[in-house]
Scaffold this motif. Structure first.
Motif, mmCIF file in Angstrom:
data_model
loop_
_atom_site.group_PDB
_atom_site.id
_atom_site.type_symbol
_atom_site.label_atom_id
_atom_site.label_comp_id
_atom_site.label_asym_id
_atom_site.label_seq_id
_atom_site.Cartn_x
_atom_site.Cartn_y
_atom_site.Cartn_z
ATOM 1 N N LEU A 11 0.833 -1.194 0.000
ATOM 2 C CA LEU A 11 0.000 0.000 0.000
ATOM 3 C C LEU A 11 0.871 1.249 0.000
ATOM 4 O O LEU A 11 0.540 2.256 -0.589
ATOM 5 C CB LEU A 11 -0.916 0.001 1.227
ATOM 6 N N ARG A 12 1.996 1.198 0.679
ATOM 7 C CA ARG A 12 2.856 2.376 0.777
ATOM 8 C C ARG A 12 3.427 2.773 -0.577
ATOM 9 O O ARG A 12 3.785 3.924 -0.786
ATOM 10 C CB ARG A 12 3.996 2.114 1.763
ATOM 11 N N GLU A 13 3.541 1.822 -1.485
ATOM 12 C CA GLU A 13 4.045 2.152 -2.813
ATOM 13 C C GLU A 13 3.115 3.126 -3.535
ATOM 14 O O GLU A 13 3.524 3.826 -4.452
ATOM 15 C CB GLU A 13 4.189 0.874 -3.641
ATOM 16 N N GLU A 14 1.847 3.172 -3.098
ATOM 17 C CA GLU A 14 0.859 4.005 -3.781
ATOM 18 C C GLU A 14 0.866 5.438 -3.265
ATOM 19 O O GLU A 14 0.173 6.289 -3.796
ATOM 20 C CB GLU A 14 -0.535 3.398 -3.585
ATOM 21 N N ILE A 15 1.610 5.723 -2.202
ATOM 22 C CA ILE A 15 1.612 7.071 -1.653
ATOM 23 C C ILE A 15 2.977 7.711 -1.863
ATOM 24 O O ILE A 15 3.977 7.049 -2.121
ATOM 25 C CB ILE A 15 1.239 7.066 -0.158
ATOM 26 N N THR A 16 3.005 9.013 -1.798
ATOM 27 C CA THR A 16 4.209 9.747 -2.140
ATOM 28 C C THR A 16 5.238 9.678 -1.027
ATOM 29 O O THR A 16 4.960 9.289 0.097
ATOM 30 C CB THR A 16 3.858 11.220 -2.382
ATOM 31 N N GLU A 17 6.460 10.097 -1.380
ATOM 32 C CA GLU A 17 7.532 10.133 -0.388
ATOM 33 C C GLU A 17 7.170 11.051 0.771
ATOM 34 O O GLU A 17 7.452 10.766 1.929
ATOM 35 C CB GLU A 17 8.827 10.613 -1.057
ATOM 36 N N GLU A 18 6.475 12.150 0.456
ATOM 37 C CA GLU A 18 6.055 13.087 1.499
ATOM 38 C C GLU A 18 5.127 12.396 2.497
ATOM 39 O O GLU A 18 5.246 12.568 3.703
ATOM 40 C CB GLU A 18 5.323 14.271 0.867
ATOM 41 N N HIS A 19 4.200 11.552 1.976
ATOM 42 C CA HIS A 19 3.285 10.834 2.847
ATOM 43 C C HIS A 19 4.047 9.859 3.726
ATOM 44 O O HIS A 19 3.704 9.682 4.889
ATOM 45 C CB HIS A 19 2.263 10.066 2.019
ATOM 46 N N GLN A 20 5.064 9.218 3.197
ATOM 47 C CA GLN A 20 5.822 8.250 3.967
ATOM 48 C C GLN A 20 6.515 8.899 5.157
ATOM 49 O O GLN A 20 6.781 8.254 6.164
ATOM 50 C CB GLN A 20 6.846 7.553 3.077
ATOM 51 N N LYS A 21 6.803 10.158 5.058
ATOM 52 C CA LYS A 21 7.454 10.869 6.154
ATOM 53 C C LYS A 21 6.446 11.302 7.214
ATOM 54 O O LYS A 21 6.807 11.747 8.285
ATOM 55 C CB LYS A 21 8.195 12.101 5.617
ATOM 56 N N SER A 22 5.135 11.178 6.894
ATOM 57 C CA SER A 22 4.108 11.618 7.814
ATOM 58 C C SER A 22 3.910 10.611 8.934
ATOM 59 O O SER A 22 4.399 9.486 8.887
ATOM 60 C CB SER A 22 2.786 11.806 7.068
ATOM 61 N N SER A 23 3.151 10.999 9.944
ATOM 62 C CA SER A 23 2.852 10.099 11.047
ATOM 63 C C SER A 23 1.944 8.969 10.572
ATOM 64 O O SER A 23 1.324 9.051 9.511
ATOM 65 C CB SER A 23 2.146 10.863 12.165
ATOM 66 N N VAL A 24 1.853 7.911 11.376
ATOM 67 C CA VAL A 24 0.982 6.782 11.059
ATOM 68 C C VAL A 24 -0.456 7.268 10.882
ATOM 69 O O VAL A 24 -1.146 6.896 9.935
ATOM 70 C CB VAL A 24 1.053 5.722 12.176
ATOM 71 N N LEU A 25 -0.897 8.132 11.774
ATOM 72 C CA LEU A 25 -2.285 8.601 11.724
ATOM 73 C C LEU A 25 -2.555 9.429 10.476
ATOM 74 O O LEU A 25 -3.613 9.310 9.855
ATOM 75 C CB LEU A 25 -2.607 9.424 12.973
ATOM 76 N N LEU A 26 -1.590 10.258 10.095
ATOM 77 C CA LEU A 26 -1.770 11.076 8.905
ATOM 78 C C LEU A 26 -1.802 10.201 7.657
ATOM 79 O O LEU A 26 -2.591 10.433 6.732
ATOM 80 C CB LEU A 26 -0.648 12.108 8.798
ATOM 81 N N ARG A 27 -0.973 9.172 7.626
ATOM 82 C CA ARG A 27 -0.999 8.247 6.489
ATOM 83 C C ARG A 27 -2.349 7.529 6.411
ATOM 84 O O ARG A 27 -2.901 7.331 5.332
ATOM 85 C CB ARG A 27 0.148 7.231 6.601
ATOM 86 N N LEU A 29 -5.218 8.676 7.422
ATOM 87 C CA LEU A 29 -6.204 9.637 6.913
ATOM 88 C C LEU A 29 -6.123 9.764 5.406
ATOM 89 O O LEU A 29 -7.142 9.767 4.703
ATOM 90 C CB LEU A 29 -5.979 11.009 7.559
ATOM 91 N N ARG A 30 -4.926 9.859 4.891
ATOM 92 C CA ARG A 30 -4.737 10.046 3.456
ATOM 93 C C ARG A 30 -5.150 8.801 2.679
ATOM 94 O O ARG A 30 -5.718 8.901 1.588
ATOM 95 C CB ARG A 30 -3.298 10.439 3.169
ATOM 96 N N LYS A 31 -4.865 7.638 3.225
ATOM 97 C CA LYS A 31 -5.283 6.406 2.560
ATOM 98 C C LYS A 31 -6.802 6.292 2.506
ATOM 99 O O LYS A 31 -7.355 5.662 1.604
ATOM 100 C CB LYS A 31 -4.710 5.194 3.289
#
Length: 579
Positions: A11-27, A29-31
């Motif tokens: 799933l992480r492959e589908e989100i940007t590098e910026e998202h990967q640097k975010s907190s678990v909770l923020l990720r 939310l974005r997912k």
């Protein structure tokens, strides 16, 4: 059954590098589709604002005007509901709201056993005989084209409010409110039946207020807030999407429940042993809703309405509530017993056809009709196949069926392919009900399995049970602070499921089996970095016994929680699956 894990790294492959640097909770939310800050704040807010103008619902103005005309001329109004928790709460809501404006009001809920789901001509005759001038349906009526015409022929005014799927854009020829109907401009179609009834109440209140009608002092905004507890119960219980406006309604509704402002509901909560202060969607779904449903499943749903609408301090109301609570608790206990016996019997029938059939159509002539849907759901979960349980009607000629579906199989569309088999059917993607002649059962079985074969050819993994893992966690990330932050994702429900986390490379240290049949297990496990916590498997300890060995390395999927016991609060992890 062995489950396929969809790992978070995919799933992480589908989100940007910026998202990967975010907190678990923020990720998380974005997912879940909340990309900008305002959307995220609204989702997490304790005081969400997402709600819509009720007059965006098609035909709402006509409905309000018709009801106000009926009130002005002292017409007798009958609220016609369904026998499940959504129907019971819908009925109770309009009784409470319109009861502030008229005493010329009563309700009718059909018997599951004598009449079945929906709007019926025989019921129309009874309601007419009771002196009604108008019928307002709640949580039913979208497919009752003939019945509505019959009611109109009897001189009754009809308003249908519903939320169920509409067949071929054909709707009743009356004032019809359903967010799923064609040309309806309402921005959210996922309301429960009680949610639609609430929007009708909201529209009536707004109209009285705008007109500076003297009755607006009787039906004010507080009166609307007071019924949000009913909307919350229906929204959670009917498994409609717990997103968008539903999330707003449920959040405020849960606050009403936690305050204990509805006497009957509070007495039921006390009787079943849950704390109103800690009530979340889970307690609604697994404790309150089953008790409200139990009345309609076993005897009469009217018991649920009586519980919810009698809030006075007089002896009569107190006695009615006491009797209702005792009856609901008794009905639910009886339901559990019959449900377990039926499940065991139906399991044997299902195992005989499981190797050959992709759709499990179980005919059990002696099964109790009231628990057929629950048993179908349990069989669906066990075999990971869409399942329907049919029971023989009293006439010996017809079968009445109830179905439940797995993720990825739209049960309504599937059944619609076999429409000639049915006398009547209705429902939605996850659940359905139908009536057919006994002679058509094998034709239905064959047709459903042929269609399922086509679906599985298109998608070979369609019936493979999956666990969609939201995020990977390290054991040391399991803290009280993290769990408290995660609580902001509540209320959980359909389309907003509790997030699942993966924790890898745990070493089991201690194991303790629990429960009268040792069906639960608690084990301590330590991570490679030395962090250790309690991990719990509920009800399925036997399935994991071979994997549960001291010093064994395991990966677990589940979610964290805080265990409150004897004045202490400890972090624990509820395990959904383990490898």
């Amino acid at each position: 059954m062995k489950k396929k894990w969809i790992y978070p790294n995919k799933l992480r492959e589908e989100i940007t590098e910026e998202h990967q640097k975010s907190s678990v909770l923020l990720r998380l939310l974005r997912k879940r589709g909340f990309q900008d800050e305002k959307e995220q704040e609204e989702f997490l807010s304790l005081k969400p604002q997402k709600t819509y103008d009720p007059f965006l619902l098609k035909n709402m103005e006509e409905a309000v005007q018709s009801i106000l005309n009926a009130l002005d001329t002292n017409q007798s109004i009958c609220i016609y509901g369904d026998y499940d928790a959504d129907g019971v709460t819908s009925c109770s809501l309009l009784l409470e709201i319109l009861g502030k404006l008229t005493a010329n009001l009563f309700y009718y809920i059909p018997s599951r056993f004598e009449e079945g789901y929906g709007f019926h001509k025989t019921a129309v005759d009874k309601i007419k005989a009771l002196g009604a001038d108008m019928i307002i349906t709640v949580d039913c009526g979208s497919t009752s084209l003939e019945e509505v015409e019959y009611a109109k022929q009897q001189g009754l005014s009809i308003i249908v409010t519903d939320h169920h799927t509409i067949v071929n854009d054909m709707v009743p020829n009356c004032i019809f409110i359903n967010p799923k109907q064609k040309d309806c401009t309402y921005p959210f179609s996922g309301l429960s039946g009680c949610g639609v009834a609430f929007k009708l109440a909201q529209a009536i209140q707004h109209t009285l207020e705008d007109r500076k009608d003297a009755r607006s002092t009787l039906l004010n905004k507080k009166a609307l807030n007071d019924v949000l507890d009913l909307v919350a119960i229906s929204t959670i219980g009917d498994i409609v999407p717990l997103v968008d406006e539903n999330r707003t309604l449920v959040k405020y509704g849960l606050k009403r429940i936690q305050k204990g402002s509805r006497c009957g509901l509070l007495e039921l909560i006390d009787a079943i042993g849950i704390s109103k202060k800690n009530i979340k969607s889970e307690q609604i779904a697994y404790s309150i809703v089953p008790h409200l449903n139990a009345a309609g499943r076993m005897y009469s749903a009217k018991i649920g309405v009586e519980l919810l609408i009698h809030s006075g301090d007089n002896k009569e109301d107190i006695l009615k509530r006491k009797t209702a609570v005792e009856t609901l608790v008794k009905n639910n206990q009886e339901r559990k017993q019959i449900q377990e016996e039926t499940f065991v019997n139906c399991m044997q029938l299902a195992e005989k056809i499981n190797d050959t059939d992709l759709f499990l159509l179980i005919a059990s002539d002696n099964a109790h009709e009231g628990i057929a849907g629950i048993v179908a759901g349990k069989l669906k979960d066990y075999f990971s196949k869409p399942t329907a349980l049919v029971t023989l009607c009293e006439d010996g000629i017809h079968y009445k069926g109830t179905g439940r579906s797995v993720e990825g199989v739209d049960l309504y569309e599937l059944l619609h392919t076999q429409n000639p088999c049915f006398e009547r059917f209705g429902g939605h993607a996850g659940a359905c009900g139908f009536l057919l002649k006994k002679d058509n059962i094998e034709k239905l079985r064959s047709g459903l399995n042929e269609h399922m074969e086509d679906l599985t050819k298109e998608n070979p993994t369609l019936l493979v049970p999956t666990l969609r893992i939201d995020e990977k966690l390290e054991s040391e990330e399991l803290t009280k602070t993290f769990i408290q932050q995660l609580d902001c994702f509540e209320p959980y429900g359909h389309c907003n499921e509790k997030p699942l986390f993966l924790i890898e490379n745990l070493i089991i240290k201690e194991i303790r089996y629990m429960g009268s049949n040792m069906e639960h297990v608690r084990f301590k496990a330590v991570s490679l970095t030395g962090s250790n916590h309690d991990y719990i498997i509920f009800s399925k300890a036997s399935e994991y016994k071979e994997k549960l060995k001291i010093r064994t390395s395991v990966d677990v999927v589940g979610y964290p929680s805080i265990n409150h016991f004897r004045g202490t609060a400890n972090v624990q992890f509820i395990v959904r699956d383990m490898k």
